[in-house]
Design an enzyme around this catalytic site. Structure first.
Site, PDB file in Angstrom:
ATOM      1  N   ALA A 130       0.853  -1.194   0.000  1.00 15.06           N
ATOM      2  CA  ALA A 130       0.000   0.000   0.000  1.00 15.06           C
ATOM      3  C   ALA A 130       0.883   1.236   0.000  1.00 15.06           C
ATOM      4  O   ALA A 130       1.167   1.814   1.030  1.00 15.06           O
ATOM      5  CB  ALA A 130      -0.928   0.011   1.211  1.00 15.06           C
ATOM      6  N   GLY A 131       1.356   1.602  -1.211  1.00 14.33           N
ATOM      7  CA  GLY A 131       2.147   2.806  -1.366  1.00 14.33           C
ATOM      8  C   GLY A 131       1.285   3.893  -1.972  1.00 14.33           C
ATOM      9  O   GLY A 131       0.554   4.590  -1.278  1.00 14.33           O
ATOM     10  N   THR A 160      10.079   7.642   7.774  1.00 14.08           N
ATOM     11  CA  THR A 160      11.148   8.571   8.153  1.00 14.08           C
ATOM     12  C   THR A 160      11.023   8.972   9.617  1.00 14.08           C
ATOM     13  O   THR A 160       9.921   9.167  10.128  1.00 14.08           O
ATOM     14  CB  THR A 160      11.095   9.826   7.271  1.00 14.08           C
ATOM     15  OG1 THR A 160      11.156   9.431   5.900  1.00 14.08           O
ATOM     16  CG2 THR A 160      12.251  10.767   7.571  1.00 14.08           C
ATOM     17  N   ARG A 273      37.329  25.896 -12.037  1.00 15.49           N
ATOM     18  CA  ARG A 273      37.886  24.836 -12.885  1.00 15.49           C
ATOM     19  C   ARG A 273      38.344  25.394 -14.219  1.00 15.49           C
ATOM     20  O   ARG A 273      37.591  26.098 -14.899  1.00 15.49           O
ATOM     21  CB  ARG A 273      36.817  23.743 -13.114  1.00 15.49           C
ATOM     22  CG  ARG A 273      37.267  22.622 -14.046  1.00 15.49           C
ATOM     23  CD  ARG A 273      38.201  21.669 -13.320  1.00 15.49           C
ATOM     24  NE  ARG A 273      38.331  20.426 -14.053  1.00 15.49           N
ATOM     25  CZ  ARG A 273      39.399  20.078 -14.775  1.00 15.49           C
ATOM     26  NH1 ARG A 273      40.441  20.886 -14.856  1.00 15.49           N
ATOM     27  NH2 ARG A 273      39.423  18.920 -15.396  1.00 15.49           N
ATOM     28  N   ILE A 342      28.567  18.964 -15.316  1.00 13.41           N
ATOM     29  CA  ILE A 342      29.453  20.130 -15.300  1.00 13.41           C
ATOM     30  C   ILE A 342      30.721  19.832 -14.501  1.00 13.41           C
ATOM     31  O   ILE A 342      31.826  20.243 -14.875  1.00 13.41           O
ATOM     32  CB  ILE A 342      28.714  21.349 -14.725  1.00 13.41           C
ATOM     33  CG1 ILE A 342      27.652  21.835 -15.720  1.00 13.41           C
ATOM     34  CG2 ILE A 342      29.674  22.482 -14.372  1.00 13.41           C
ATOM     35  CD1 ILE A 342      26.680  22.841 -15.153  1.00 13.41           C
ATOM     36  N   GLY A 345      34.340  14.253 -13.933  1.00 11.23           N
ATOM     37  CA  GLY A 345      34.695  13.135 -13.053  1.00 11.23           C
ATOM     38  C   GLY A 345      34.582  13.475 -11.585  1.00 11.23           C
ATOM     39  O   GLY A 345      34.245  12.614 -10.764  1.00 11.23           O
ATOM     40  N   GLU A 368       5.938  11.169  -0.969  1.00  6.24           N
ATOM     41  CA  GLU A 368       4.765  12.060  -0.813  1.00  6.24           C
ATOM     42  C   GLU A 368       3.929  12.103  -2.089  1.00  6.24           C
ATOM     43  O   GLU A 368       3.337  13.131  -2.435  1.00  6.24           O
ATOM     44  CB  GLU A 368       5.202  13.477  -0.423  1.00  6.24           C
ATOM     45  CG  GLU A 368       6.042  13.527   0.828  1.00  6.24           C
ATOM     46  CD  GLU A 368       5.315  14.130   2.018  1.00  6.24           C
ATOM     47  OE1 GLU A 368       4.119  14.461   1.901  1.00  6.24           O
ATOM     48  OE2 GLU A 368       5.958  14.259   3.069  1.00  6.24           O
ATOM     49  N   THR A 370       3.990   9.873  -6.021  1.00  9.24           N
ATOM     50  CA  THR A 370       4.847   9.803  -7.206  1.00  9.24           C
ATOM     51  C   THR A 370       4.444  10.863  -8.233  1.00  9.24           C
ATOM     52  O   THR A 370       3.366  11.462  -8.162  1.00  9.24           O
ATOM     53  CB  THR A 370       4.747   8.422  -7.868  1.00  9.24           C
ATOM     54  OG1 THR A 370       3.400   8.239  -8.342  1.00  9.24           O
ATOM     55  CG2 THR A 370       5.103   7.308  -6.887  1.00  9.24           C
ATOM     56  N   GLU A 372       3.522  10.302 -11.152  1.00  9.22           N
ATOM     57  CA  GLU A 372       2.311   9.820 -11.821  1.00  9.22           C
ATOM     58  C   GLU A 372       1.064  10.179 -11.018  1.00  9.22           C
ATOM     59  O   GLU A 372       0.036  10.591 -11.578  1.00  9.22           O
ATOM     60  CB  GLU A 372       2.394   8.307 -12.025  1.00  9.22           C
ATOM     61  CG  GLU A 372       3.444   7.853 -13.032  1.00  9.22           C
ATOM     62  CD  GLU A 372       4.869   7.918 -12.493  1.00  9.22           C
ATOM     63  OE1 GLU A 372       5.805   7.847 -13.303  1.00  9.22           O
ATOM     64  OE2 GLU A 372       5.043   8.029 -11.251  1.00  9.22           O
TER      65      GLU A 372
END
Length: 386
Positions: A130-131, A160, A273, A342, A345, A368, A370, A372
Protein backbone atom coordinates in the site's frame (compact mmCIF):
# COMPACT_ATOMS: atom_id res chain seq x y z
CA UNK A 1 0.52 37.61 -6.35
CA UNK A 2 3.46 39.26 -4.59
CA UNK A 3 6.14 36.68 -3.86
CA UNK A 4 8.47 39.09 -2.09
CA UNK A 5 9.18 37.88 1.43
CA UNK A 6 8.06 39.86 4.43
CA UNK A 7 10.84 41.23 6.67
CA UNK A 8 10.15 38.41 9.15
CA UNK A 9 10.33 35.72 6.48
CA UNK A 10 13.49 37.24 4.99
CA UNK A 11 15.14 37.30 8.42
CA UNK A 12 14.26 33.62 8.84
CA UNK A 13 15.68 32.84 5.41
CA UNK A 14 18.99 34.53 6.20
CA UNK A 15 19.21 32.84 9.60
CA UNK A 16 18.67 29.35 8.16
CA UNK A 17 20.98 30.08 5.22
CA UNK A 18 23.75 31.01 7.66
CA UNK A 19 23.09 27.91 9.78
CA UNK A 20 23.13 25.67 6.71
CA UNK A 21 26.45 27.01 5.46
CA UNK A 22 28.22 27.44 8.80
CA UNK A 23 26.96 24.41 10.74
CA UNK A 24 25.50 21.83 8.34
CA UNK A 25 27.84 22.09 5.35
CA UNK A 26 31.15 21.43 7.17
CA UNK A 27 29.85 18.33 8.98
CA UNK A 28 27.12 16.62 7.00
CA UNK A 29 29.36 14.86 4.46
CA UNK A 30 30.90 12.70 7.17
CA UNK A 31 27.49 11.80 8.61
CA UNK A 32 26.29 10.95 5.11
CA UNK A 33 29.22 8.65 4.36
CA UNK A 34 28.80 6.87 7.71
CA UNK A 35 25.02 6.57 7.22
CA UNK A 36 24.71 8.22 10.64
CA UNK A 37 21.88 10.37 11.96
CA UNK A 38 23.17 13.90 12.80
CA UNK A 39 21.82 14.28 16.34
CA UNK A 40 23.97 17.32 17.11
CA UNK A 41 22.66 19.21 14.07
CA UNK A 42 19.06 18.21 14.80
CA UNK A 43 19.36 19.40 18.39
CA UNK A 44 20.59 22.77 17.17
CA UNK A 45 17.64 22.97 14.76
CA UNK A 46 15.38 22.35 17.73
CA UNK A 47 17.01 25.14 19.72
CA UNK A 48 16.46 27.46 16.75
CA UNK A 49 12.74 26.66 16.83
CA UNK A 50 12.65 25.17 13.33
CA UNK A 51 10.51 22.19 14.37
CA UNK A 52 7.93 24.59 15.80
CA UNK A 53 7.79 27.04 12.89
CA UNK A 54 4.14 26.63 11.78
CA UNK A 55 2.62 25.89 15.19
CA UNK A 56 0.94 28.21 17.73
CA UNK A 57 3.03 29.61 20.56
CA UNK A 58 0.63 28.15 23.14
CA UNK A 59 1.91 24.68 22.21
CA UNK A 60 5.58 25.69 22.14
CA UNK A 61 5.63 26.70 18.48
CA UNK A 62 6.99 29.81 16.80
CA UNK A 63 3.60 31.11 15.64
CA UNK A 64 4.67 31.09 11.99
CA UNK A 65 3.07 29.57 8.92
CA UNK A 66 3.65 27.03 6.17
CA UNK A 67 5.51 29.58 4.08
CA UNK A 68 8.04 29.91 6.90
CA UNK A 69 8.51 26.13 6.97
CA UNK A 70 9.06 26.04 3.21
CA UNK A 71 11.66 28.80 3.42
CA UNK A 72 13.61 26.88 6.06
CA UNK A 73 13.41 23.65 4.06
CA UNK A 74 14.63 25.29 0.87
CA UNK A 75 17.63 26.86 2.56
CA UNK A 76 18.60 23.61 4.29
CA UNK A 77 18.22 21.56 1.11
CA UNK A 78 20.52 23.94 -0.79
CA UNK A 79 23.23 22.36 1.37
CA UNK A 80 21.87 18.91 2.32
CA UNK A 81 18.62 17.01 1.85
CA UNK A 82 19.03 14.53 4.75
CA UNK A 83 18.80 17.36 7.26
CA UNK A 84 15.97 18.99 5.31
CA UNK A 85 13.87 15.80 5.13
CA UNK A 86 14.36 15.24 8.87
CA UNK A 87 12.78 18.63 9.47
CA UNK A 88 10.09 18.14 6.82
CA UNK A 89 8.99 14.77 8.16
CA UNK A 90 9.23 15.90 11.77
CA UNK A 91 6.89 18.83 11.12
CA UNK A 92 4.61 17.87 8.21
CA UNK A 93 4.21 14.19 9.05
CA UNK A 94 5.13 13.94 12.73
CA UNK A 95 3.59 16.96 14.44
CA UNK A 96 1.06 18.32 11.93
CA UNK A 97 -1.46 15.45 12.29
CA UNK A 98 -1.62 16.14 16.04
CA UNK A 99 -2.02 19.87 15.43
CA UNK A 100 -4.78 19.44 12.86
CA UNK A 101 -6.72 16.50 14.29
CA UNK A 102 -5.61 15.95 17.89
CA UNK A 103 -7.64 16.55 21.02
CA UNK A 104 -6.57 19.31 23.37
CA UNK A 105 -5.09 16.68 25.68
CA UNK A 106 -3.11 15.11 22.84
CA UNK A 107 -1.78 18.50 21.75
CA UNK A 108 -0.72 19.43 25.28
CA UNK A 109 0.99 16.08 25.76
CA UNK A 110 2.94 15.91 22.50
CA UNK A 111 3.27 19.21 20.65
CA UNK A 112 5.58 21.12 23.05
CA UNK A 113 8.22 18.38 22.87
CA UNK A 114 7.79 17.99 19.11
CA UNK A 115 8.07 21.74 18.55
CA UNK A 116 11.27 21.96 20.60
CA UNK A 117 12.89 19.04 18.79
CA UNK A 118 13.18 17.15 22.08
CA UNK A 119 11.38 14.30 20.33
CA UNK A 120 10.54 13.46 16.72
CA UNK A 121 7.26 12.13 15.42
CA UNK A 122 6.70 9.86 12.43
CA UNK A 123 3.75 9.08 10.16
CA UNK A 124 3.11 5.38 9.52
CA UNK A 125 1.22 5.26 6.24
CA UNK A 126 3.09 3.28 3.59
CA UNK A 127 3.00 -0.52 3.64
CA UNK A 128 4.64 -3.20 1.49
CA UNK A 129 1.42 -3.49 -0.57
CA UNK A 130 0.00 0.00 0.00
CA UNK A 131 2.15 2.81 -1.37
CA UNK A 132 0.43 4.98 -3.97
CA UNK A 133 -2.66 2.86 -3.30
CA UNK A 134 -2.87 3.97 0.32
CA UNK A 135 -6.45 2.72 0.44
CA UNK A 136 -5.01 -0.80 0.32
CA UNK A 137 -3.94 -0.57 3.98
CA UNK A 138 -3.62 -3.98 5.65
CA UNK A 139 -2.64 -2.91 9.17
CA UNK A 140 -5.57 -3.38 11.55
CA UNK A 141 -6.62 -1.92 14.88
CA UNK A 142 -9.31 -3.77 16.83
CA UNK A 143 -10.98 -2.57 20.03
CA UNK A 144 -10.64 -4.87 23.02
CA UNK A 145 -14.20 -5.01 24.34
CA UNK A 146 -12.98 -5.59 27.89
CA UNK A 147 -10.37 -2.84 28.27
CA UNK A 148 -11.33 -0.54 25.41
CA UNK A 149 -7.71 -0.59 24.16
CA UNK A 150 -6.81 -0.57 20.50
CA UNK A 151 -4.86 -3.68 19.46
CA UNK A 152 -2.72 -2.92 16.41
CA UNK A 153 -1.23 -5.49 14.03
CA UNK A 154 0.61 -4.91 10.78
CA UNK A 155 3.71 -3.59 9.04
CA UNK A 156 4.72 -0.16 7.77
CA UNK A 157 7.69 0.57 5.50
CA UNK A 158 9.82 3.52 4.40
CA UNK A 159 8.94 5.51 7.53
CA UNK A 160 11.15 8.57 8.15
CA UNK A 161 12.27 9.53 11.69
CA UNK A 162 10.76 6.33 13.09
CA UNK A 163 13.79 4.71 14.73
CA UNK A 164 16.00 7.46 16.12
CA UNK A 165 16.97 7.70 19.77
CA UNK A 166 14.64 10.71 20.07
CA UNK A 167 11.61 9.32 18.22
CA UNK A 168 8.65 9.73 20.55
CA UNK A 169 5.66 8.45 18.59
CA UNK A 170 4.36 7.16 15.30
CA UNK A 171 0.88 7.98 14.02
CA UNK A 172 -0.33 4.81 12.31
CA UNK A 173 -3.13 4.40 9.80
CA UNK A 174 -5.06 1.18 10.34
CA UNK A 175 -8.28 -0.50 9.28
CA UNK A 176 -10.69 -0.25 12.22
CA UNK A 177 -13.82 -1.58 10.55
CA UNK A 178 -15.82 -1.86 7.35
CA UNK A 179 -18.39 0.42 5.76
CA UNK A 180 -21.85 -0.81 4.76
CA UNK A 181 -20.56 -1.66 1.28
CA UNK A 182 -17.58 -3.58 2.67
CA UNK A 183 -14.86 -0.99 2.06
CA UNK A 184 -12.15 -0.61 4.72
CA UNK A 185 -12.71 2.05 7.34
CA UNK A 186 -9.33 3.61 8.11
CA UNK A 187 -8.45 5.46 11.32
CA UNK A 188 -5.30 7.08 12.69
CA UNK A 189 -3.86 5.92 16.01
CA UNK A 190 -0.97 7.28 18.07
CA UNK A 191 1.59 4.63 19.06
CA UNK A 192 4.29 5.88 21.47
CA UNK A 193 7.80 4.57 20.97
CA UNK A 194 8.65 1.70 23.29
CA UNK A 195 5.11 0.33 23.44
CA UNK A 196 5.31 -3.48 23.86
CA UNK A 197 4.94 -5.26 20.53
CA UNK A 198 6.06 -2.22 18.54
CA UNK A 199 9.44 -3.04 16.98
CA UNK A 200 11.62 -1.02 14.63
CA UNK A 201 13.80 -2.73 12.03
CA UNK A 202 17.39 -1.80 11.24
CA UNK A 203 17.86 1.26 8.98
CA UNK A 204 17.44 0.69 5.27
CA UNK A 205 20.50 0.73 3.04
CA UNK A 206 19.51 3.62 0.76
CA UNK A 207 20.81 5.21 -2.42
CA UNK A 208 20.45 8.68 -0.90
CA UNK A 209 19.26 10.60 2.18
CA UNK A 210 21.91 8.58 4.01
CA UNK A 211 22.01 10.85 7.05
CA UNK A 212 18.27 10.56 7.64
CA UNK A 213 16.46 7.76 9.47
CA UNK A 214 14.19 5.43 7.46
CA UNK A 215 12.85 2.13 8.85
CA UNK A 216 10.32 -0.65 8.58
CA UNK A 217 7.93 -0.92 11.53
CA UNK A 218 6.19 -3.99 12.94
CA UNK A 219 3.14 -4.07 15.19
CA UNK A 220 2.37 -7.35 16.93
CA UNK A 221 -0.66 -7.09 19.24
CA UNK A 222 0.38 -3.55 20.17
CA UNK A 223 -1.99 -2.17 22.80
CA UNK A 224 -2.65 1.54 23.19
CA UNK A 225 -5.46 3.30 25.09
CA UNK A 226 -8.70 4.26 23.37
CA UNK A 227 -7.67 7.90 23.89
CA UNK A 228 -4.84 7.40 21.37
CA UNK A 229 -7.30 7.55 18.48
CA UNK A 230 -6.40 10.64 16.45
CA UNK A 231 -9.49 12.52 15.36
CA UNK A 232 -12.71 10.74 14.45
CA UNK A 233 -12.81 6.98 13.94
CA UNK A 234 -13.02 6.16 10.25
CA UNK A 235 -11.64 9.52 9.12
CA UNK A 236 -8.02 8.41 8.85
CA UNK A 237 -8.11 8.26 5.05
CA UNK A 238 -9.34 11.85 4.78
CA UNK A 239 -6.81 12.94 7.40
CA UNK A 240 -3.77 11.59 5.61
CA UNK A 241 -4.98 13.03 2.29
CA UNK A 242 -4.97 16.45 3.95
CA UNK A 243 -1.53 15.79 5.45
CA UNK A 244 -0.14 14.73 2.06
CA UNK A 245 -1.61 17.75 0.29
CA UNK A 246 0.23 20.08 2.66
CA UNK A 247 3.34 17.90 2.70
CA UNK A 248 3.68 18.20 -1.05
CA UNK A 249 4.30 21.92 -0.65
CA UNK A 250 7.06 21.14 1.83
CA UNK A 251 8.64 18.58 -0.49
CA UNK A 252 8.41 21.07 -3.35
CA UNK A 253 10.31 23.62 -1.27
CA UNK A 254 12.92 20.99 -0.40
CA UNK A 255 13.26 19.99 -4.06
CA UNK A 256 13.64 23.63 -5.04
CA UNK A 257 16.44 23.96 -2.51
CA UNK A 258 18.27 20.97 -3.97
CA UNK A 259 17.84 22.40 -7.48
CA UNK A 260 19.21 25.77 -6.34
CA UNK A 261 22.07 24.09 -4.50
CA UNK A 262 23.07 22.46 -7.78
CA UNK A 263 23.21 25.92 -9.35
CA UNK A 264 25.28 27.27 -6.45
CA UNK A 265 27.83 24.48 -6.67
CA UNK A 266 27.99 24.62 -10.47
CA UNK A 267 28.63 28.37 -10.54
CA UNK A 268 31.38 28.01 -7.95
CA UNK A 269 33.03 25.11 -9.77
CA UNK A 270 32.71 26.76 -13.21
CA UNK A 271 34.59 29.81 -11.94
CA UNK A 272 37.43 27.73 -10.47
CA UNK A 273 37.89 24.84 -12.88
CA UNK A 274 40.10 25.59 -15.87
CA UNK A 275 40.22 23.76 -19.18
CA UNK A 276 42.06 24.75 -22.35
CA UNK A 277 43.56 27.75 -20.63
CA UNK A 278 40.53 29.37 -19.01
CA UNK A 279 37.73 28.83 -16.50
CA UNK A 280 35.05 26.53 -17.91
CA UNK A 281 32.42 29.09 -16.88
CA UNK A 282 33.61 31.16 -19.81
CA UNK A 283 32.43 28.58 -22.32
CA UNK A 284 28.95 29.06 -23.71
CA UNK A 285 28.07 25.37 -23.35
CA UNK A 286 28.54 25.59 -19.58
CA UNK A 287 26.92 29.02 -19.33
CA UNK A 288 23.78 27.80 -21.09
CA UNK A 289 23.52 24.75 -18.85
CA UNK A 290 23.76 26.84 -15.69
CA UNK A 291 21.37 29.48 -17.05
CA UNK A 292 18.75 26.80 -17.71
CA UNK A 293 19.29 25.36 -14.22
CA UNK A 294 18.76 28.77 -12.62
CA UNK A 295 15.61 29.35 -14.66
CA UNK A 296 14.14 26.03 -13.53
CA UNK A 297 14.99 26.60 -9.85
CA UNK A 298 13.45 30.08 -9.96
CA UNK A 299 10.25 28.80 -11.55
CA UNK A 300 10.02 25.96 -9.02
CA UNK A 301 10.32 28.53 -6.21
CA UNK A 302 7.41 30.52 -7.61
CA UNK A 303 5.35 27.33 -7.71
CA UNK A 304 5.80 26.22 -4.12
CA UNK A 305 5.45 29.74 -2.74
CA UNK A 306 2.20 30.19 -4.65
CA UNK A 307 0.82 26.94 -3.21
CA UNK A 308 1.99 27.88 0.30
CA UNK A 309 0.43 31.33 0.03
CA UNK A 310 -2.89 29.79 -0.95
CA UNK A 311 -2.71 27.41 2.01
CA UNK A 312 -1.91 30.23 4.44
CA UNK A 313 -4.78 32.33 3.01
CA UNK A 314 -7.25 29.48 3.47
CA UNK A 315 -7.77 29.09 -0.27
CA UNK A 316 -7.96 25.82 -2.25
CA UNK A 317 -4.42 24.62 -2.95
CA UNK A 318 -4.57 20.92 -3.88
CA UNK A 319 -3.88 21.44 -7.60
CA UNK A 320 -1.18 24.03 -6.98
CA UNK A 321 0.54 21.78 -4.43
CA UNK A 322 0.52 18.86 -6.87
CA UNK A 323 1.91 21.01 -9.69
CA UNK A 324 4.61 22.46 -7.43
CA UNK A 325 5.66 19.03 -6.22
CA UNK A 326 5.66 17.54 -9.72
CA UNK A 327 7.63 20.37 -11.32
CA UNK A 328 10.14 20.95 -8.54
CA UNK A 329 11.00 17.27 -8.18
CA UNK A 330 11.55 16.99 -11.92
CA UNK A 331 13.74 20.09 -11.83
CA UNK A 332 15.73 18.70 -8.90
CA UNK A 333 16.57 15.55 -10.87
CA UNK A 334 17.40 17.57 -13.99
CA UNK A 335 19.64 20.03 -12.17
CA UNK A 336 21.43 17.30 -10.23
CA UNK A 337 22.20 15.50 -13.47
CA UNK A 338 23.48 18.66 -15.15
CA UNK A 339 25.52 19.71 -12.11
CA UNK A 340 27.22 16.31 -12.11
CA UNK A 341 27.95 16.68 -15.82
CA UNK A 342 29.45 20.13 -15.30
CA UNK A 343 31.73 18.75 -12.58
CA UNK A 344 32.85 15.92 -14.85
CA UNK A 345 34.69 13.14 -13.05
CA UNK A 346 34.72 15.14 -9.83
CA UNK A 347 30.93 15.09 -9.86
CA UNK A 348 31.14 11.33 -9.36
CA UNK A 349 33.25 11.74 -6.22
CA UNK A 350 31.46 11.83 -2.87
CA UNK A 351 33.68 14.63 -1.59
CA UNK A 352 31.76 17.02 -3.85
CA UNK A 353 28.24 18.05 -2.72
CA UNK A 354 26.76 17.52 -6.19
CA UNK A 355 27.39 13.78 -5.89
CA UNK A 356 25.24 13.78 -2.76
CA UNK A 357 22.61 15.92 -4.48
CA UNK A 358 22.50 13.55 -7.45
CA UNK A 359 21.89 10.59 -5.16
CA UNK A 360 19.28 12.48 -3.12
CA UNK A 361 17.25 13.87 -6.01
CA UNK A 362 15.48 10.81 -7.41
CA UNK A 363 13.43 10.04 -4.29
CA UNK A 364 11.76 13.44 -4.68
CA UNK A 365 9.87 12.07 -7.70
CA UNK A 366 8.58 9.21 -5.53
CA UNK A 367 7.97 10.27 -1.93
CA UNK A 368 4.76 12.06 -0.81
CA UNK A 369 3.10 10.89 -4.01
CA UNK A 370 4.85 9.80 -7.21
CA UNK A 371 4.99 12.02 -10.28
CA UNK A 372 2.31 9.82 -11.82
CA UNK A 373 0.02 10.40 -8.83
CA UNK A 374 0.57 14.18 -9.09
CA UNK A 375 -0.55 14.10 -12.71
CA UNK A 376 -3.66 12.16 -11.69
CA UNK A 377 -4.47 14.78 -9.02
CA UNK A 378 -3.97 17.67 -11.42
CA UNK A 379 -6.22 16.02 -14.01
CA UNK A 380 -8.94 15.44 -11.42
CA UNK A 381 -8.77 19.04 -10.23
CA UNK A 382 -9.28 20.10 -13.86
CA UNK A 383 -12.53 18.14 -13.86
CA UNK A 384 -11.40 15.27 -16.07
CA UNK A 385 -13.10 11.91 -15.42
CA UNK A 386 -11.56 9.78 -12.68
Amino acid sequence: MDHHLSPEHEELRRTVEEFAHDVVAPKIGDFYERHEFPYEIVREMGRMGLFGLPFPEEYGGMGGDYLALGIALEELARVDSSVAITLEAGVSLGAMPLHLFGTEEQKREWLPRLCSGEILGAFGLTEPEAGSDAGGTRTTAVRDETTGDWVVNGTKCFITNSGTDITGLVTVTAVTGRTADGKPQISSIIVPSGTPGFTVAAPYSKVGWNASDTRELHFDDVRVPAANLLGTEGRGFAQFLRILDEGRIAIAALATGLAQGCVDESVKYAKERKAFGRAIGGYQAIQFKIADMEMKAHTARLGWRDAASRLVAGEPFKKEAAMAKLYSSTVAVDNAREATQIHGGYGFMNEYPVARMWRDSKILEIGEGTSEVQRMLIARELGLPS
